[in-house]
Design an enzyme around this catalytic site. Sequence first.
Site, PDB file in Angstrom:
ATOM      1  N   LYS A  91       0.711  -1.624  -0.210  1.00  0.00           N
ATOM      2  CA  LYS A  91       0.087  -0.503  -0.246  1.00  0.00           C
ATOM      3  C   LYS A  91       0.869   1.297  -0.025  1.00  0.00           C
ATOM      4  O   LYS A  91       1.816   0.964   0.606  1.00  0.00           O
ATOM      5  CB  LYS A  91      -0.908   0.095   1.202  1.00  0.00           C
ATOM      6  CG  LYS A  91      -1.341   1.771   1.467  1.00  0.00           C
ATOM      7  CD  LYS A  91      -3.229   1.278   0.285  1.00  0.00           C
ATOM      8  CE  LYS A  91      -4.287   2.151   0.260  1.00  0.00           C
ATOM      9  NZ  LYS A  91      -3.479   2.648  -0.869  1.00  0.00           N
ATOM     10  N   GLN A 112       7.150   4.005   3.801  1.00  0.00           N
ATOM     11  CA  GLN A 112       5.687   2.758   4.487  1.00  0.00           C
ATOM     12  C   GLN A 112       5.204   2.409   4.877  1.00  0.00           C
ATOM     13  O   GLN A 112       4.532   2.427   5.777  1.00  0.00           O
ATOM     14  CB  GLN A 112       5.621   3.128   2.604  1.00  0.00           C
ATOM     15  CG  GLN A 112       3.847   3.758   2.253  1.00  0.00           C
ATOM     16  CD  GLN A 112       3.598   5.071   2.546  1.00  0.00           C
ATOM     17  OE1 GLN A 112       3.591   5.448   1.601  1.00  0.00           O
ATOM     18  NE2 GLN A 112       2.148   4.964   3.292  1.00  0.00           N
ATOM     19  N   LYS A 115       5.633   3.768   8.603  1.00  0.00           N
ATOM     20  CA  LYS A 115       4.759   4.472   8.704  1.00  0.00           C
ATOM     21  C   LYS A 115       3.314   3.527   8.409  1.00  0.00           C
ATOM     22  O   LYS A 115       2.533   3.362   9.562  1.00  0.00           O
ATOM     23  CB  LYS A 115       4.137   5.417   7.184  1.00  0.00           C
ATOM     24  CG  LYS A 115       3.035   6.718   7.300  1.00  0.00           C
ATOM     25  CD  LYS A 115       2.509   6.444   6.555  1.00  0.00           C
ATOM     26  CE  LYS A 115       4.138   7.521   5.522  1.00  0.00           C
ATOM     27  NZ  LYS A 115       3.650   8.583   4.670  1.00  0.00           N
ATOM     28  N   LYS A 127       5.196   1.384  -3.181  1.00  0.00           N
ATOM     29  CA  LYS A 127       5.377   3.098  -3.213  1.00  0.00           C
ATOM     30  C   LYS A 127       5.540   3.239  -4.779  1.00  0.00           C
ATOM     31  O   LYS A 127       6.213   1.658  -5.652  1.00  0.00           O
ATOM     32  CB  LYS A 127       6.254   4.193  -3.156  1.00  0.00           C
ATOM     33  CG  LYS A 127       5.747   5.478  -2.819  1.00  0.00           C
ATOM     34  CD  LYS A 127       5.153   5.944  -2.007  1.00  0.00           C
ATOM     35  CE  LYS A 127       4.265   7.147  -2.077  1.00  0.00           C
ATOM     36  NZ  LYS A 127       3.594   7.877  -1.098  1.00  0.00           N
ATOM     37  N   GLY A 166      -2.557   8.336  -4.325  1.00  0.00           N
ATOM     38  CA  GLY A 166      -2.212   9.814  -4.584  1.00  0.00           C
ATOM     39  C   GLY A 166      -0.960  10.089  -4.057  1.00  0.00           C
ATOM     40  O   GLY A 166      -0.863   9.451  -2.743  1.00  0.00           O
ATOM     41  N   ASP A 167      -0.184  10.632  -4.398  1.00  0.00           N
ATOM     42  CA  ASP A 167       0.991  10.898  -3.991  1.00  0.00           C
ATOM     43  C   ASP A 167       1.073  12.806  -4.480  1.00  0.00           C
ATOM     44  O   ASP A 167      -0.095  13.123  -5.532  1.00  0.00           O
ATOM     45  CB  ASP A 167       2.163  10.799  -4.020  1.00  0.00           C
ATOM     46  CG  ASP A 167       3.845  10.831  -2.740  1.00  0.00           C
ATOM     47  OD1 ASP A 167       3.124  10.555  -1.786  1.00  0.00           O
ATOM     48  OD2 ASP A 167       4.010  11.935  -3.014  1.00  0.00           O
ATOM     49  N   ASN A 242      -2.821  18.832  -1.372  1.00  0.00           N
ATOM     50  CA  ASN A 242      -3.293  18.505  -1.049  1.00  0.00           C
ATOM     51  C   ASN A 242      -2.910  18.054   0.927  1.00  0.00           C
ATOM     52  O   ASN A 242      -3.676  19.136   1.528  1.00  0.00           O
ATOM     53  CB  ASN A 242      -3.755  17.273  -1.432  1.00  0.00           C
ATOM     54  CG  ASN A 242      -4.707  15.965  -0.540  1.00  0.00           C
ATOM     55  OD1 ASN A 242      -3.751  15.654   0.400  1.00  0.00           O
ATOM     56  ND2 ASN A 242      -6.264  15.954  -1.287  1.00  0.00           N
ATOM     57  N   SER A 378      -7.231   5.580   3.628  1.00  0.00           N
ATOM     58  CA  SER A 378      -6.970   4.652   2.562  1.00  0.00           C
ATOM     59  C   SER A 378      -7.378   3.375   3.251  1.00  0.00           C
ATOM     60  O   SER A 378      -7.829   2.674   2.321  1.00  0.00           O
ATOM     61  CB  SER A 378      -5.374   4.680   1.712  1.00  0.00           C
ATOM     62  OG  SER A 378      -5.500   6.112   0.807  1.00  0.00           O
TER      63      SER A 378
HETATM   64  P1  NDP Z   1       0.855  17.594  -4.444  1.00  0.00           P
HETATM   65  O1  NDP Z   1       1.512  17.836  -5.587  1.00  0.00           O
HETATM   66  O2  NDP Z   1      -0.545  18.723  -4.116  1.00  0.00           O
HETATM   67  O3  NDP Z   1       1.749  19.167  -3.907  1.00  0.00           O
HETATM   68  C1  NDP Z   1       2.596  18.942  -3.394  1.00  0.00           C
HETATM   69  C2  NDP Z   1       3.527  20.208  -2.467  1.00  0.00           C
HETATM   70  O4  NDP Z   1       4.058  19.742  -2.612  1.00  0.00           O
HETATM   71  C3  NDP Z   1       2.990  21.751  -4.031  1.00  0.00           C
HETATM   72  O5  NDP Z   1       3.267  23.317  -3.698  1.00  0.00           O
HETATM   73  C4  NDP Z   1       4.500  21.491  -5.086  1.00  0.00           C
HETATM   74  O6  NDP Z   1       4.725  22.630  -5.919  1.00  0.00           O
HETATM   75  C5  NDP Z   1       5.311  21.354  -3.407  1.00  0.00           C
HETATM   76  N1  NDP Z   1       6.252  20.545  -3.511  1.00  0.00           N
HETATM   77  C6  NDP Z   1       6.816  19.753  -4.610  1.00  0.00           C
HETATM   78  N2  NDP Z   1       7.703  19.337  -5.128  1.00  0.00           N
HETATM   79  C7  NDP Z   1       8.320  20.535  -4.892  1.00  0.00           C
HETATM   80  C8  NDP Z   1       9.879  20.625  -5.225  1.00  0.00           C
HETATM   81  N3  NDP Z   1      11.135  19.879  -5.016  1.00  0.00           N
HETATM   82  N4  NDP Z   1      10.420  21.658  -4.096  1.00  0.00           N
HETATM   83  C9  NDP Z   1       9.466  22.527  -3.712  1.00  0.00           C
HETATM   84  N5  NDP Z   1       8.352  22.533  -3.529  1.00  0.00           N
HETATM   85  C10 NDP Z   1       7.595  21.641  -4.233  1.00  0.00           C
HETATM   86  O7  NDP Z   1       1.350  16.741  -3.029  1.00  0.00           O
HETATM   87  P2  NDP Z   1       1.222  16.530  -1.585  1.00  0.00           P
HETATM   88  O8  NDP Z   1       0.213  17.350  -0.845  1.00  0.00           O
HETATM   89  O9  NDP Z   1       0.048  14.806  -1.611  1.00  0.00           O
HETATM   90  O10 NDP Z   1       2.465  15.354  -1.263  1.00  0.00           O
HETATM   91  C11 NDP Z   1       3.126  16.150  -0.799  1.00  0.00           C
HETATM   92  C12 NDP Z   1       4.205  15.792   0.399  1.00  0.00           C
HETATM   93  O11 NDP Z   1       2.994  15.337   1.588  1.00  0.00           O
HETATM   94  C13 NDP Z   1       4.880  14.751  -0.322  1.00  0.00           C
HETATM   95  O12 NDP Z   1       6.096  14.630   0.423  1.00  0.00           O
HETATM   96  C14 NDP Z   1       3.877  13.627  -0.135  1.00  0.00           C
HETATM   97  O13 NDP Z   1       5.296  12.540  -0.163  1.00  0.00           O
HETATM   98  C15 NDP Z   1       3.303  13.313   1.291  1.00  0.00           C
HETATM   99  N6  NDP Z   1       2.588  12.555   1.372  1.00  0.00           N
HETATM  100  C16 NDP Z   1       1.604  12.700   1.122  1.00  0.00           C
HETATM  101  C17 NDP Z   1      -0.072  12.135   1.155  1.00  0.00           C
HETATM  102  C18 NDP Z   1      -1.611  12.194   0.357  1.00  0.00           C
HETATM  103  O14 NDP Z   1      -2.030  11.399   1.075  1.00  0.00           O
HETATM  104  N7  NDP Z   1      -1.302  12.877  -0.574  1.00  0.00           N
HETATM  105  C19 NDP Z   1       0.121  11.745   2.498  1.00  0.00           C
HETATM  106  C20 NDP Z   1       1.376  11.570   3.365  1.00  0.00           C
HETATM  107  C21 NDP Z   1       2.244  12.094   3.251  1.00  0.00           C
HETATM  108  P3  NDP Z   1       4.659  22.879  -6.903  1.00  0.00           P
HETATM  109  O15 NDP Z   1       2.956  22.949  -7.338  1.00  0.00           O
HETATM  110  O16 NDP Z   1       5.375  24.443  -7.029  1.00  0.00           O
HETATM  111  O17 NDP Z   1       5.303  21.939  -7.501  1.00  0.00           O
HETATM  112  O1  2IT Z   2       3.257   9.160   1.310  1.00  0.00           O
HETATM  113  C1  2IT Z   2       1.962   8.383   1.956  1.00  0.00           C
HETATM  114  O2  2IT Z   2       1.637   7.784   3.219  1.00  0.00           O
HETATM  115  C2  2IT Z   2       0.620   8.608   0.839  1.00  0.00           C
HETATM  116  N1  2IT Z   2       1.253   9.192  -0.367  1.00  0.00           N
HETATM  117  C3  2IT Z   2      -0.354   7.995   0.807  1.00  0.00           C
HETATM  118  C4  2IT Z   2      -0.546   6.850   1.275  1.00  0.00           C
HETATM  119  C5  2IT Z   2      -1.786   6.115   0.575  1.00  0.00           C
HETATM  120  O3  2IT Z   2      -1.857   4.671  -0.007  1.00  0.00           O
HETATM  121  O4  2IT Z   2      -2.877   6.480   1.142  1.00  0.00           O
END
Ligand code: NDP
Ligand code: 2IT
Length: 446
Positions: A91, A112, A115, A127, A166-167, A242, A378
């Site tokens: 997952k 992961q 976690k 992943k 997603g990520d 997100n 999830s």
């Molecule tokens: P999104 O794509 O929705 O948003 C990512 C954000 O981070 C954007 O604002 C983006 O800016 C910025 N960003 C991405 N890459 C870079 C970079 N190299 N330098 C500077 N800014 C950057 O992703 P999420 O919000 O889903 O994910 C954000 C973080 O949270 C990640 O580390 C992800 O692994 C982690 N995460 C996500 C989960 C989820 O459920 N979605 C769960 C647990 C962890 P820009 O648009 O300018 O690229």
């Molecule tokens: O980093 C993370 O935990 C995620 N991007 C979410 C993974 C998931 O399966 O919901």
Amino acid sequence: MLHARLEPVYDNVVQRNRGETEFHQAVREVLESIGPVIDKHPEYADQKIIERICEPERQITFRVPWEDDRGEVHINRGFRVEFNSALGPYKGGLRFHPSVYQGIVKFLGFEQIFKNALTGLPIGGGKGGSDFDPKGRSDREIMRFCQSFMTELHRHIGEYIDVPAGDIGVGGREIGYLFGQYKRITNRYESGVLTGKHLSFGGARVRTEATGYGCAFFVQEMLAARGESFEGKQVVVSGSGNVAIYTMEKVHQLGGTVVACSDSSGYVHDENGIDVELVKQLKEVERTRIAAYAERRPGAKFVSDRSVWEVPCQVAMPSATQNELGADDATALIANGCIAVGEGANMPTTPEAVRNFQEAGVAFGPGKAANAGGVATSALEMQQNASRDSWSFEFTEQRLEQIMKDVHARCYATAEEYGMPGNYVAGANINGFTNVADAMLRLGLI
Ligand code: NDP
Ligand code: 2IT
């Protein structure tokens, strides 16, 4: 420092996975934490559990050809790393970002595992993703890319095998196109094969909000453990995707004020408190840059190409990407009176910065624990799909809040048990590791 029995394990990981620096970093952090566990349970080392955990069960790399709106052909690389299935089906999310390569997918897949174990739910670790850059691409281009990606990925996933979500760069829209193609190719309405689906085709309430809400709940627990709360605190959140958006929303509900957020081009500072609805409009609907926030919100300013961590706050919640908060940023945050850090992103804080925070007595919640609410919800989506049920928002949010309280309690108690009170990094790594290691011992040599 690494335990003497773990040094050769780490050296071997570096040798066998050359150039995968993020993966090395993630492995080192876990190995640094589990030295005391090896002393207490030499059977883990004797049975080579650590060597086994560091080697993915399966790694898939594939070609993703697709055509843009002008008819030009592009070739991207797709990845899925199925890291560990001791506790349940693999997952973990899919990341679409030009920086994606094997080392990033492996660091994310490795983290992961622990976690997911910390959530207490039956999910293994994996992943995936692609070096595809979604920026500036039309909706039809995104759809064609997702369809091509799934045309290969479908052979490797399934509700009892591997369940992506997603990520970065992959949200509800992409999950929709991916699910549509999976359904078409397999001729199966297998809802539990992907999570983060829209409510109209088997999605779960609160999944969109879960990672950010969960991170805010986790920080609330860390603050409460010190007799503090969000009430009246200034908070800085990096990113504006997100995780960042729903972190900000929940922090406001809990009484804090988020004064800054960012994207890869810079940050916006809004002393009156970030207008989260405006950020949603800009990022979720218009898919534009955060700079537009300052154009539409009187009193806010946009600062380009500087670190958001220079904005004074008591709570920092890095929610963008790996290694975005370095030693100098940590020093600035500590000098400005920061007392708590919750990692919404995966590995956003460099090892030096983590050390700075811990030495300064800052409550530091590592991503494995603090952002576990996303994957936990999830798992709740999988549960609803398996029983063909659909829970209310209130009930699901209560489940999420309780899960985050439990994750906090596990980290807290484990850190105490091992003589490192308040060290959530050690608590999360040791608790996550022992859950997986115990299952692996019982499953035999696999
Ligand atoms: P999104 O794509 O929705 O948003 C990512 C954000 O981070 C954007 O604002 C983006 O800016 C910025 N960003 C991405 N890459 C870079 C970079 N190299 N330098 C500077 N800014 C950057 O992703 P999420 O919000 O889903 O994910 C954000 C973080 O949270 C990640 O580390 C992800 O692994 C982690 N995460 C996500 C989960 C989820 O459920 N979605 C769960 C647990 C962890 P820009 O648009 O300018 O690229
Ligand atoms: O980093 C993370 O935990 C995620 N991007 C979410 C993974 C998931 O399966 O919901």
